[in-house]
Design a protein around this motif. Structure first.
Motif, PDB file in Angstrom:
ATOM      1  N   VAL A 127       0.959   7.208  -2.869  1.00 38.53           N
ATOM      2  CA  VAL A 127       2.353   7.143  -2.412  1.00 38.53           C
ATOM      3  C   VAL A 127       2.445   6.410  -1.077  1.00 38.53           C
ATOM      4  CG1 VAL A 127       4.301   8.525  -1.594  1.00 38.53           C
ATOM      5  CG2 VAL A 127       3.089   9.196  -3.666  1.00 38.53           C
ATOM      6  N   LEU A 128       1.520   6.697  -0.167  1.00 38.28           N
ATOM      7  CA  LEU A 128       1.536   6.037   1.141  1.00 38.28           C
ATOM      8  C   LEU A 128       1.296   4.537   1.007  1.00 38.28           C
ATOM      9  CD1 LEU A 128      -0.454   8.611   3.326  1.00 38.28           C
ATOM     10  CD2 LEU A 128       2.015   8.260   3.230  1.00 38.28           C
TER      11      LEU A 128
ATOM     12  N   ARG B 262       2.077   2.684  -1.572  1.00 40.88           N
ATOM     13  CA  ARG B 262       3.305   2.099  -2.116  1.00 40.88           C
ATOM     14  C   ARG B 262       4.372   1.973  -1.029  1.00 40.88           C
ATOM     15  NH1 ARG B 262       3.732   2.128  -7.754  1.00 40.88           N
ATOM     16  NH2 ARG B 262       5.647   0.954  -7.323  1.00 40.88           N
ATOM     17  N   MET B 263       4.427   2.970  -0.153  1.00 38.51           N
ATOM     18  CA  MET B 263       5.387   2.928   0.941  1.00 38.51           C
ATOM     19  C   MET B 263       5.096   1.747   1.868  1.00 38.51           C
ATOM     20  SD  MET B 263       6.117   5.811   3.886  1.00 38.51           S
ATOM     21  CE  MET B 263       6.295   7.096   2.656  1.00 38.51           C
TER      22      MET B 263
ATOM     23  N   LEU C  55       7.416  -1.486   2.840  1.00 36.86           N
ATOM     24  CA  LEU C  55       7.761  -1.846   4.213  1.00 36.86           C
ATOM     25  C   LEU C  55       7.362  -3.286   4.531  1.00 36.86           C
ATOM     26  CD1 LEU C  55       6.677   1.424   6.065  1.00 36.86           C
ATOM     27  CD2 LEU C  55       9.013   0.648   5.642  1.00 36.86           C
TER      28      LEU C  55
ATOM     29  N   ILE D 140       0.938   3.490   9.159  1.00 31.97           N
ATOM     30  CA  ILE D 140       1.974   4.137   8.351  1.00 31.97           C
ATOM     31  C   ILE D 140       3.063   4.733   9.238  1.00 31.97           C
ATOM     32  CG2 ILE D 140       0.771   6.362   8.278  1.00 31.97           C
ATOM     33  CD1 ILE D 140       2.813   4.742   5.430  1.00 31.97           C
TER      34      ILE D 140
ATOM     35  N   ALA E 153       6.717   3.371   9.848  1.00 26.55           N
ATOM     36  CA  ALA E 153       7.858   3.686   8.983  1.00 26.55           C
ATOM     37  C   ALA E 153       8.925   4.464   9.742  1.00 26.55           C
ATOM     38  CB  ALA E 153       7.389   4.483   7.769  1.00 26.55           C
TER      39      ALA E 153
END
Length: 210
Positions: free
Chosen positions: A87-88, A90-91, A95, A139, A142
């Motif tokens: 998930v991270l 993909r995030m 971004l 990360i 974000a």
């Protein structure tokens, strides 16, 4: 009145107990015959030993089941961490997709970090962790407003303070991942400088974690 609890024994345990009963009975008969003991003594001794054997077998079975459950929990936790990392990633891709300069940056940094780690002679597992740390270290960006990240002019003191917070935010986001525990300090302090002018803790020289 509630019924007393009963031992739950599987088929293998029953077979083991039957064999144990036969062996104990045979041994008891031989002992009584040789020592000329009354058979009542044999009965009490056999019952006591059988109860002990049953208890040992039951405890061993419970320990085996607990071990299997613990293994299943560990496997589930590892799978949950893998999903979290997915998930991270993909995030991060989302971004980075909005900025041509940042597109693919996390993957490139991860690969470069792994190559440097191998040049340093680190173990394979640590090299893979460094790759993952290189991918996820930013990360926390974000949480920084896009208006600040997209500025082409020099950042003011307030904006710079906001940007610098991303190191601690990255650390907090990634801290639940046990797999990253060895490299969490490096993630948090990736903007430190050798002369101590970096952030978030103004570390210098050998105090900067790898």
């Amino acid at each position: 009145m509630s019924a007393s609890p009963r031992l739950k024994l599987d088929r293998n345990t029953h077979q083991t107990l039957r064999v144990a009963c036969l062996l104990l009975a045979a041994i008891g008969l031989i002992v009584c015959a040789v020592a000329k003991l009354p058979y009542a003594t044999l009965g009490l001794a056999t019952i006591s030993v059988l109860l002990g054997v049953m208890l040992i077998i039951q405890v061993a079975g419970n320990a085996r089941r607990l071990s299997n459950q613990s293994m299943q929990i560990s496997q589930s936790a590892a799978q949950a961490e893998e999903h979290y990392v997915h998930v991270l990633r993909r995030m991060l891709k989302f971004l980075e997709s909005g900025d041509k300069y940042s597109h693919g940056k996390s993957e490139r940094i991860g690969n470069l970090t792994e190559k440097l780690s191998r040049k340093m002679g680190l173990a394979d597992e640590m090299c893979r962790l460094m790759n993952l740390a290189g991918q996820l270290h930013d990360i926390g960006l974000a949480a920084v407003p896009a208006g600040i990240l997209g500025k082409r002019s020099p950042l003011g003191s307030d904006d710079m303070r906001t940007v610098r917070e991303h190191c601690d935010i990255s650390y907090e986001i990634l801290k639940p991942l046990r797999m990253l525990e060895p490299v969490l300090p490096a993630i948090r302090h990736h903007h430190e400088r050798m002369n101590g002018t970096g952030y978030p803790a103004a570390l210098s020289g050998q105090d900067i974690p790898l």
